[in-house]
Design an enzyme around this catalytic site. Sequence first.
Site, PDB file in Angstrom:
ATOM      1  N   SER A   1       0.826  -1.215   0.000  1.00 16.88           N
ATOM      2  CA  SER A   1       0.000   0.000   0.000  1.00 16.88           C
ATOM      3  C   SER A   1       0.863   1.269   0.000  1.00 16.88           C
ATOM      4  O   SER A   1       0.645   2.176  -0.820  1.00 16.88           O
ATOM      5  CB  SER A   1      -0.977   0.007   1.174  1.00 16.88           C
ATOM      6  OG  SER A   1      -0.355  -0.371   2.370  1.00 16.88           O
TER       7      SER A   1
ATOM      8  N   HIS B   1      -2.174  -8.924   1.846  1.00 17.83           N
ATOM      9  CA  HIS B   1      -1.817  -7.682   2.564  1.00 17.83           C
ATOM     10  C   HIS B   1      -2.951  -7.397   3.558  1.00 17.83           C
ATOM     11  O   HIS B   1      -3.192  -8.184   4.460  1.00 17.83           O
ATOM     12  CB  HIS B   1      -1.607  -6.584   1.513  1.00 17.83           C
ATOM     13  CG  HIS B   1      -0.977  -5.319   1.999  1.00 17.83           C
ATOM     14  ND1 HIS B   1      -0.293  -5.215   3.176  1.00 17.83           N
ATOM     15  CD2 HIS B   1      -0.922  -4.069   1.440  1.00 17.83           C
ATOM     16  CE1 HIS B   1       0.154  -3.970   3.331  1.00 17.83           C
ATOM     17  NE2 HIS B   1      -0.230  -3.256   2.293  1.00 17.83           N
TER      18      HIS B   1
ATOM     19  N   HIS C   1       5.455 -13.127   7.577  1.00 16.09           N
ATOM     20  CA  HIS C   1       5.610 -11.720   7.195  1.00 16.09           C
ATOM     21  C   HIS C   1       6.801 -11.569   6.263  1.00 16.09           C
ATOM     22  O   HIS C   1       7.765 -12.334   6.350  1.00 16.09           O
ATOM     23  CB  HIS C   1       5.814 -10.834   8.430  1.00 16.09           C
ATOM     24  CG  HIS C   1       5.515  -9.394   8.164  1.00 16.09           C
ATOM     25  ND1 HIS C   1       6.459  -8.522   7.718  1.00 16.09           N
ATOM     26  CD2 HIS C   1       4.348  -8.703   8.238  1.00 16.09           C
ATOM     27  CE1 HIS C   1       5.897  -7.338   7.553  1.00 16.09           C
ATOM     28  NE2 HIS C   1       4.617  -7.417   7.854  1.00 16.09           N
TER      29      HIS C   1
ATOM     30  N   ARG D   1       2.382  -5.408  17.192  1.00 16.97           N
ATOM     31  CA  ARG D   1       0.979  -4.988  17.077  1.00 16.97           C
ATOM     32  C   ARG D   1       0.075  -6.136  17.533  1.00 16.97           C
ATOM     33  O   ARG D   1      -0.916  -5.925  18.219  1.00 16.97           O
ATOM     34  CB  ARG D   1       0.666  -4.582  15.620  1.00 16.97           C
ATOM     35  CG  ARG D   1       1.528  -3.422  15.139  1.00 16.97           C
ATOM     36  CD  ARG D   1       1.369  -3.164  13.648  1.00 16.97           C
ATOM     37  NE  ARG D   1       1.804  -4.294  12.828  1.00 16.97           N
ATOM     38  CZ  ARG D   1       1.727  -4.341  11.511  1.00 16.97           C
ATOM     39  NH1 ARG D   1       1.225  -3.320  10.856  1.00 16.97           N
ATOM     40  NH2 ARG D   1       2.156  -5.399  10.847  1.00 16.97           N
TER      41      ARG D   1
ATOM     42  N   ASP E   1      -2.589  -9.085  11.754  1.00 18.93           N
ATOM     43  CA  ASP E   1      -3.931  -9.529  11.395  1.00 18.93           C
ATOM     44  C   ASP E   1      -4.398 -10.760  12.160  1.00 18.93           C
ATOM     45  O   ASP E   1      -5.578 -11.106  12.126  1.00 18.93           O
ATOM     46  CB  ASP E   1      -3.993  -9.809   9.883  1.00 18.93           C
ATOM     47  CG  ASP E   1      -3.738  -8.549   9.085  1.00 18.93           C
ATOM     48  OD1 ASP E   1      -4.257  -7.503   9.487  1.00 18.93           O
ATOM     49  OD2 ASP E   1      -3.007  -8.604   8.087  1.00 18.93           O
TER      50      ASP E   1
HETATM   51  N1  AMX Z   1       1.114 -20.201   5.828  1.00 13.49           N
HETATM   52  C1  AMX Z   1       1.563 -21.063   4.867  1.00 13.49           C
HETATM   53  N2  AMX Z   1       2.596 -20.813   4.073  1.00 13.49           N
HETATM   54  C2  AMX Z   1       3.260 -19.671   4.283  1.00 13.49           C
HETATM   55  C3  AMX Z   1       2.889 -18.748   5.288  1.00 13.49           C
HETATM   56  C4  AMX Z   1       1.756 -19.054   6.065  1.00 13.49           C
HETATM   57  N3  AMX Z   1       1.289 -18.224   6.989  1.00 13.49           N
HETATM   58  N4  AMX Z   1       3.738 -17.695   5.251  1.00 13.49           N
HETATM   59  C5  AMX Z   1       4.609 -17.944   4.232  1.00 13.49           C
HETATM   60  N5  AMX Z   1       4.311 -19.132   3.648  1.00 13.49           N
HETATM   61  C6  AMX Z   1       4.907 -19.708   2.445  1.00 13.49           C
HETATM   62  C7  AMX Z   1       4.720 -18.754   1.284  1.00 13.49           C
HETATM   63  O1  AMX Z   1       3.427 -18.887   0.718  1.00 13.49           O
HETATM   64  C8  AMX Z   1       5.838 -19.161   0.351  1.00 13.49           C
HETATM   65  O2  AMX Z   1       5.413 -20.312  -0.351  1.00 13.49           O
HETATM   66  P1  AMX Z   1       5.729 -20.548  -1.921  1.00 13.49           P
HETATM   67  O3  AMX Z   1       7.224 -20.463  -2.044  1.00 13.49           O
HETATM   68  O4  AMX Z   1       5.185 -21.924  -2.169  1.00 13.49           O
HETATM   69  O5  AMX Z   1       5.017 -19.455  -2.657  1.00 13.49           O
HETATM   70  C9  AMX Z   1       6.947 -19.568   1.321  1.00 13.49           C
HETATM   71  O6  AMX Z   1       6.320 -19.802   2.596  1.00 13.49           O
HETATM   72  C10 AMX Z   1       8.013 -18.515   1.500  1.00 13.49           C
HETATM   73  O7  AMX Z   1       7.378 -17.304   1.831  1.00 13.49           O
HETATM   74  P2  AMX Z   1       8.056 -16.294   2.889  1.00 13.49           P
HETATM   75  O8  AMX Z   1       9.386 -15.897   2.356  1.00 13.49           O
HETATM   76  O9  AMX Z   1       8.022 -16.896   4.256  1.00 13.49           O
HETATM   77  O10 AMX Z   1       7.023 -15.104   2.917  1.00 13.49           O
HETATM   78  P3  AMX Z   1       6.757 -13.958   1.836  1.00 13.49           P
HETATM   79  O11 AMX Z   1       7.616 -12.790   2.195  1.00 13.49           O
HETATM   80  O12 AMX Z   1       6.843 -14.466   0.434  1.00 13.49           O
HETATM   81  O13 AMX Z   1       5.224 -13.636   2.117  1.00 13.49           O
HETATM   82  C11 AMX Z   1       3.324 -13.181   3.473  1.00 13.49           C
HETATM   83  C12 AMX Z   1       4.819 -12.941   3.272  1.00 13.49           C
HETATM   84  C13 AMX Z   1       2.818 -12.276   4.570  1.00 13.49           C
HETATM   85  C14 AMX Z   1       2.581 -12.838   2.144  1.00 13.49           C
HETATM   86  C15 AMX Z   1       3.105 -14.678   3.831  1.00 13.49           C
HETATM   87  O14 AMX Z   1       3.745 -14.953   5.057  1.00 13.49           O
HETATM   88  C16 AMX Z   1       1.628 -15.062   3.919  1.00 13.49           C
HETATM   89  O15 AMX Z   1       1.014 -15.353   2.896  1.00 13.49           O
HETATM   90  N6  AMX Z   1       1.029 -15.023   5.162  1.00 13.49           N
HETATM   91  C17 AMX Z   1      -0.381 -15.284   5.333  1.00 13.49           C
HETATM   92  C18 AMX Z   1      -1.200 -14.077   4.892  1.00 13.49           C
HETATM   93  C19 AMX Z   1      -1.026 -12.915   5.862  1.00 13.49           C
HETATM   94  O16 AMX Z   1      -1.097 -13.077   7.072  1.00 13.49           O
HETATM   95  N7  AMX Z   1      -0.844 -11.699   5.319  1.00 13.49           N
HETATM   96  C20 AMX Z   1      -0.791 -10.461   6.134  1.00 13.49           C
HETATM   97  C21 AMX Z   1       0.586  -9.863   6.206  1.00 13.49           C
HETATM   98  C22 AMX Z   1       0.565  -8.586   7.014  1.00 13.49           C
HETATM   99  C23 AMX Z   1      -0.130  -7.484   6.260  1.00 13.49           C
HETATM  100  O17 AMX Z   1       0.345  -7.024   5.233  1.00 13.49           O
HETATM  101  N8  AMX Z   1      -1.272  -7.072   6.717  1.00 13.49           N
END
Ligand code: AMX
Length: 434
Positions: A233, A263, A309, A318, A373
């Site tokens: 964002s 996000h 994250h 938070r 979240d």
């Molecule tokens: N559950 C399952 N798998 C997860 C995970 C979770 N909570 N967090 C990361 N992973 C997976 C990723 O999907 C990725 O898989 P892939 O290689 O098969 O695509 C792998 O682990 C490596 O990812 P990462 O380096 O740990 O994270 P990232 O920086 O690529 O992504 C985030 C970060 C937040 C998108 C990811 O942790 C996620 O999808 N979390 C769940 C959704 C969430 O809570 N989002 C809110 C974030 C905060 C915000 O912006 N409000």
Amino acid sequence: MPKLYNKLEELVPQWRKERANILKKYGSAKMSDVTVAQAYGGMRGVKGMICETSLVEPNKGLIIRGYPLLDIKDMWPEDTFYLLLTGEKPDKAVRRDMIREINKRAKVPGYVWKVLEAMPKNSHPMTMLTTGLLTMERESEFRKAYSEGMKKEEYWKPMLEDALRIIAVMPIIAAGIYRMRFNKGRRIGWQKDKDIGWNYAHMLGIKDPDGSFAKLMRLYLHFHSDHEGGNVSANTCHTVGSALSDAYYAVVAGLNGLAGPLHGLANQECLGWIIDLNKKFRGGPSEKQIREYAFQTLRGGQVIPGYGHAVLRVTDPRFAGFLEFGKKHFPNDPVFRTVARVFKVVPKVLSEFSEERVKAGKGPIANFWPNVDAGSGSLLHHYGLKEFSYYTVLFSVSRAMGMLAQLIWNRAVGTAITRPKSVGSAWVKKNVKA
Ligand code: AMX
């Protein structure tokens, strides 16, 4: 003139001088390398922009202008915006002045409601919010001043005016959308001379006999306000603003990014996951049941929302702050209790699942800990705000403050239009040494 305006008149020349000195001294020095994996992987970790408002330390979480979040958790949103922008903690007189200035601007034109009322009844509340705010773009003082030939040095002034207006109208539009979209009855008006957090709670129409919901709103708006400059964002808002699009265009663009499930929409997904868990195991799941359910989610190819994250590598402060609020006000709420129990189980599940991934030749999960979240929705749910699809709107009202503070700073120091260089895969194969 608001005290904030006078403070900025004092600070802006200092910021410009500092920027010039830094560029002179360090301009040609290198601050980051980029690997091919980073270019394909969302530019993670590439240092390529400047953001003064806050910093996210992987092992500490959000630090606003040098203050770790939990050290300043009692701030009100008016204080937060002042701190984000100026770097100084406001005193009571500044808070009163900020409340006065926001009150002056807390009016939403009638045409905004007409546009919102004309939208399909099942529109997502985020679509309604960004539409409502974008409809107000014609009010932009920045665009008006720009078309009248404003000098570059003056850009921050109408940007500040637009920012204060947006901060004042967002809770009104957001609360109006809640009441309209979820059939809650007539809109409730802004009450004069009250602060943003109190007013937002009041205009939503949530019962609040002990005033704790208003306290939660202040905390919520403070906690979600900013998370440095590279998140989807803030980064989108920054890029759009760099083209000298005004604050309405830029903030709405940023909020459209916040509406994505990876996000800001994760809070909606997260509470849904917790409620399903509670439904499946009536009366609340045991730790063993949570473990099984979490593995089921992961093996079904889905993420566990609220965990992981892009930057953080510890429990998000938070989340910790919200957990503390829930423990203080309603420790026995069944949804909140499950959130607290999930926190005990899921990090270990993710760590084990990460090992399985690595054995299967995939990359590890970088962070097993909860982000903001994971808990916020359970607090809202307790007060009867149960419409999950609304949660990202609350996040937006808050995040607008960070995006706006960053926009004002960028216009004050004259940050250039964003234009990184992209290359194709053929270029990589031809030019990068393996
Ligand atoms: N559950 C399952 N798998 C997860 C995970 C979770 N909570 N967090 C990361 N992973 C997976 C990723 O999907 C990725 O898989 P892939 O290689 O098969 O695509 C792998 O682990 C490596 O990812 P990462 O380096 O740990 O994270 P990232 O920086 O690529 O992504 C985030 C970060 C937040 C998108 C990811 O942790 C996620 O999808 N979390 C769940 C959704 C969430 O809570 N989002 C809110 C974030 C905060 C915000 O912006 N409000």
